[in-house]
Motif scaffolding. Sequence first.
Motif, PDB file in Angstrom:
ATOM      1  N   VAL A  60       0.912  -1.225  -0.067  1.00  0.00           N
ATOM      2  CA  VAL A  60      -0.028   0.000   0.048  1.00  0.00           C
ATOM      3  C   VAL A  60       0.828   1.408  -0.038  1.00  0.00           C
ATOM      4  O   VAL A  60       1.884   1.115   0.534  1.00  0.00           O
ATOM      5  CB  VAL A  60      -0.928  -0.060   1.202  1.00  0.00           C
ATOM      6  CG1 VAL A  60      -1.840  -1.136   1.169  1.00  0.00           C
ATOM      7  CG2 VAL A  60      -0.234   0.343   2.528  1.00  0.00           C
ATOM      8  N   TRP A  82       4.253   4.222  -3.668  1.00  0.00           N
ATOM      9  CA  TRP A  82       3.514   5.225  -4.515  1.00  0.00           C
ATOM     10  C   TRP A  82       3.884   5.375  -5.894  1.00  0.00           C
ATOM     11  O   TRP A  82       4.942   5.285  -6.230  1.00  0.00           O
ATOM     12  CB  TRP A  82       3.734   6.446  -4.093  1.00  0.00           C
ATOM     13  CG  TRP A  82       3.380   6.672  -2.604  1.00  0.00           C
ATOM     14  CD1 TRP A  82       4.126   6.678  -1.294  1.00  0.00           C
ATOM     15  CD2 TRP A  82       1.885   6.886  -2.092  1.00  0.00           C
ATOM     16  NE1 TRP A  82       3.298   6.857  -0.270  1.00  0.00           N
ATOM     17  CE2 TRP A  82       2.017   7.087  -0.819  1.00  0.00           C
ATOM     18  CE3 TRP A  82       0.803   7.070  -2.883  1.00  0.00           C
ATOM     19  CZ2 TRP A  82       0.723   7.297   0.014  1.00  0.00           C
ATOM     20  CZ3 TRP A  82      -0.378   7.061  -2.074  1.00  0.00           C
ATOM     21  CH2 TRP A  82      -0.387   7.390  -0.634  1.00  0.00           C
ATOM     22  N   TYR A  94      -0.407   7.966  -6.593  1.00  0.00           N
ATOM     23  CA  TYR A  94      -1.470   6.900  -6.670  1.00  0.00           C
ATOM     24  C   TYR A  94      -0.842   5.715  -5.773  1.00  0.00           C
ATOM     25  O   TYR A  94       0.226   5.183  -6.213  1.00  0.00           O
ATOM     26  CB  TYR A  94      -1.777   6.495  -7.687  1.00  0.00           C
ATOM     27  CG  TYR A  94      -2.742   7.763  -8.570  1.00  0.00           C
ATOM     28  CD1 TYR A  94      -3.881   7.794  -8.278  1.00  0.00           C
ATOM     29  CD2 TYR A  94      -2.071   8.550  -9.354  1.00  0.00           C
ATOM     30  CE1 TYR A  94      -4.767   9.144  -8.592  1.00  0.00           C
ATOM     31  CE2 TYR A  94      -2.740   9.526  -9.972  1.00  0.00           C
ATOM     32  CZ  TYR A  94      -4.102   9.884  -9.749  1.00  0.00           C
ATOM     33  OH  TYR A  94      -4.745  10.646 -10.090  1.00  0.00           O
ATOM     34  N   GLY A  95      -1.472   5.356  -4.829  1.00  0.00           N
ATOM     35  CA  GLY A  95      -1.153   4.299  -4.046  1.00  0.00           C
ATOM     36  C   GLY A  95      -1.065   3.143  -4.758  1.00  0.00           C
ATOM     37  O   GLY A  95      -2.065   2.804  -5.470  1.00  0.00           O
ATOM     38  N   GLU A 106      -2.079   0.345  -4.130  1.00  0.00           N
ATOM     39  CA  GLU A 106      -3.217  -0.774  -3.836  1.00  0.00           C
ATOM     40  C   GLU A 106      -4.482  -0.185  -4.525  1.00  0.00           C
ATOM     41  O   GLU A 106      -5.588  -0.635  -4.352  1.00  0.00           O
ATOM     42  CB  GLU A 106      -3.562  -0.638  -2.268  1.00  0.00           C
ATOM     43  CG  GLU A 106      -4.139   0.733  -1.613  1.00  0.00           C
ATOM     44  CD  GLU A 106      -3.168   1.730  -1.526  1.00  0.00           C
ATOM     45  OE1 GLU A 106      -3.591   2.697  -0.960  1.00  0.00           O
ATOM     46  OE2 GLU A 106      -1.988   1.621  -1.768  1.00  0.00           O
ATOM     47  N   SER A 107      -4.425   1.190  -5.098  1.00  0.00           N
ATOM     48  CA  SER A 107      -5.732   1.925  -5.418  1.00  0.00           C
ATOM     49  C   SER A 107      -6.088   1.322  -6.956  1.00  0.00           C
ATOM     50  O   SER A 107      -5.457   1.107  -7.652  1.00  0.00           O
ATOM     51  CB  SER A 107      -5.553   3.210  -5.375  1.00  0.00           C
ATOM     52  OG  SER A 107      -4.607   3.592  -6.521  1.00  0.00           O
ATOM     53  N   PRO A 108      -7.417   1.505  -7.159  1.00  0.00           N
ATOM     54  CA  PRO A 108      -7.734   1.001  -8.586  1.00  0.00           C
ATOM     55  C   PRO A 108      -7.233   2.260  -9.522  1.00  0.00           C
ATOM     56  O   PRO A 108      -6.958   1.900 -10.574  1.00  0.00           O
ATOM     57  CB  PRO A 108      -9.423   1.458  -8.423  1.00  0.00           C
ATOM     58  CG  PRO A 108      -9.816   1.732  -7.043  1.00  0.00           C
ATOM     59  CD  PRO A 108      -8.606   2.040  -6.382  1.00  0.00           C
ATOM     60  N   GLU A 109      -6.898   3.626  -9.146  1.00  0.00           N
ATOM     61  CA  GLU A 109      -6.393   4.473 -10.105  1.00  0.00           C
ATOM     62  C   GLU A 109      -4.858   3.917 -10.385  1.00  0.00           C
ATOM     63  O   GLU A 109      -4.680   4.048 -11.544  1.00  0.00           O
ATOM     64  CB  GLU A 109      -6.500   6.049  -9.240  1.00  0.00           C
ATOM     65  CG  GLU A 109      -7.545   6.556  -9.149  1.00  0.00           C
ATOM     66  CD  GLU A 109      -8.182   6.066  -7.619  1.00  0.00           C
ATOM     67  OE1 GLU A 109      -9.355   6.759  -7.577  1.00  0.00           O
ATOM     68  OE2 GLU A 109      -7.737   5.122  -7.004  1.00  0.00           O
ATOM     69  N   TYR A 110      -4.259   3.401  -9.523  1.00  0.00           N
ATOM     70  CA  TYR A 110      -2.905   3.036  -9.683  1.00  0.00           C
ATOM     71  C   TYR A 110      -2.991   1.943 -10.729  1.00  0.00           C
ATOM     72  O   TYR A 110      -2.420   1.810 -11.858  1.00  0.00           O
ATOM     73  CB  TYR A 110      -2.219   2.545  -8.472  1.00  0.00           C
ATOM     74  CG  TYR A 110      -0.821   2.094  -8.901  1.00  0.00           C
ATOM     75  CD1 TYR A 110       0.240   2.853  -8.703  1.00  0.00           C
ATOM     76  CD2 TYR A 110      -0.583   0.500  -9.297  1.00  0.00           C
ATOM     77  CE1 TYR A 110       1.604   2.440  -8.797  1.00  0.00           C
ATOM     78  CE2 TYR A 110       0.374   0.161  -9.235  1.00  0.00           C
ATOM     79  CZ  TYR A 110       1.620   0.736  -9.106  1.00  0.00           C
ATOM     80  OH  TYR A 110       3.071   0.188  -9.566  1.00  0.00           O
TER      81      TYR A 110
END
Length: 142
Positions: A20, A99, A112-113, A115-119
């Motif tokens: 994350v 990140w 963007y982390g 774990e994120s959907p954006e990443y």
Amino acid sequence: MNLNYYDTFITVSPDSTAEVGMIPQERKGGPSKHGIEFELISGSPYTYTQEDVLFEVHVRHKGLEQEVLEERREQLREEFFSRSHACMRASALPKKYGWGLHFDKEGKVALYGVESPEYRALAANATGDLKVVPGMRSSRGK
């Protein structure tokens, strides 16, 4: 000399163990360089270019007086960029803290982390609009 990235996504380094996006811890003597990078970019997404981040981290880490900075900002910036500097691929943010760094068409950066959907969407680059490059490895090993 232009050090900025455009339409680029720097993914987490291949040897990173981060699952994350983590906030870098401060050092006892004050904020670390990667802590200042995180503060700048996360506090103002898509505001700074890579060059802006590198220079702001430099002046904040050095603790330059505001009056000196205001009077000599352009001269200090010119002196700073007269030497070579590592790009954001070498930052601890993608190497250690999980990140991804997205640079838009104007060269402005956001975090963007991992774990994120954006990443995941940026890393997948489904539209083909981005150059996707990994953060640099922490070690020279395999």
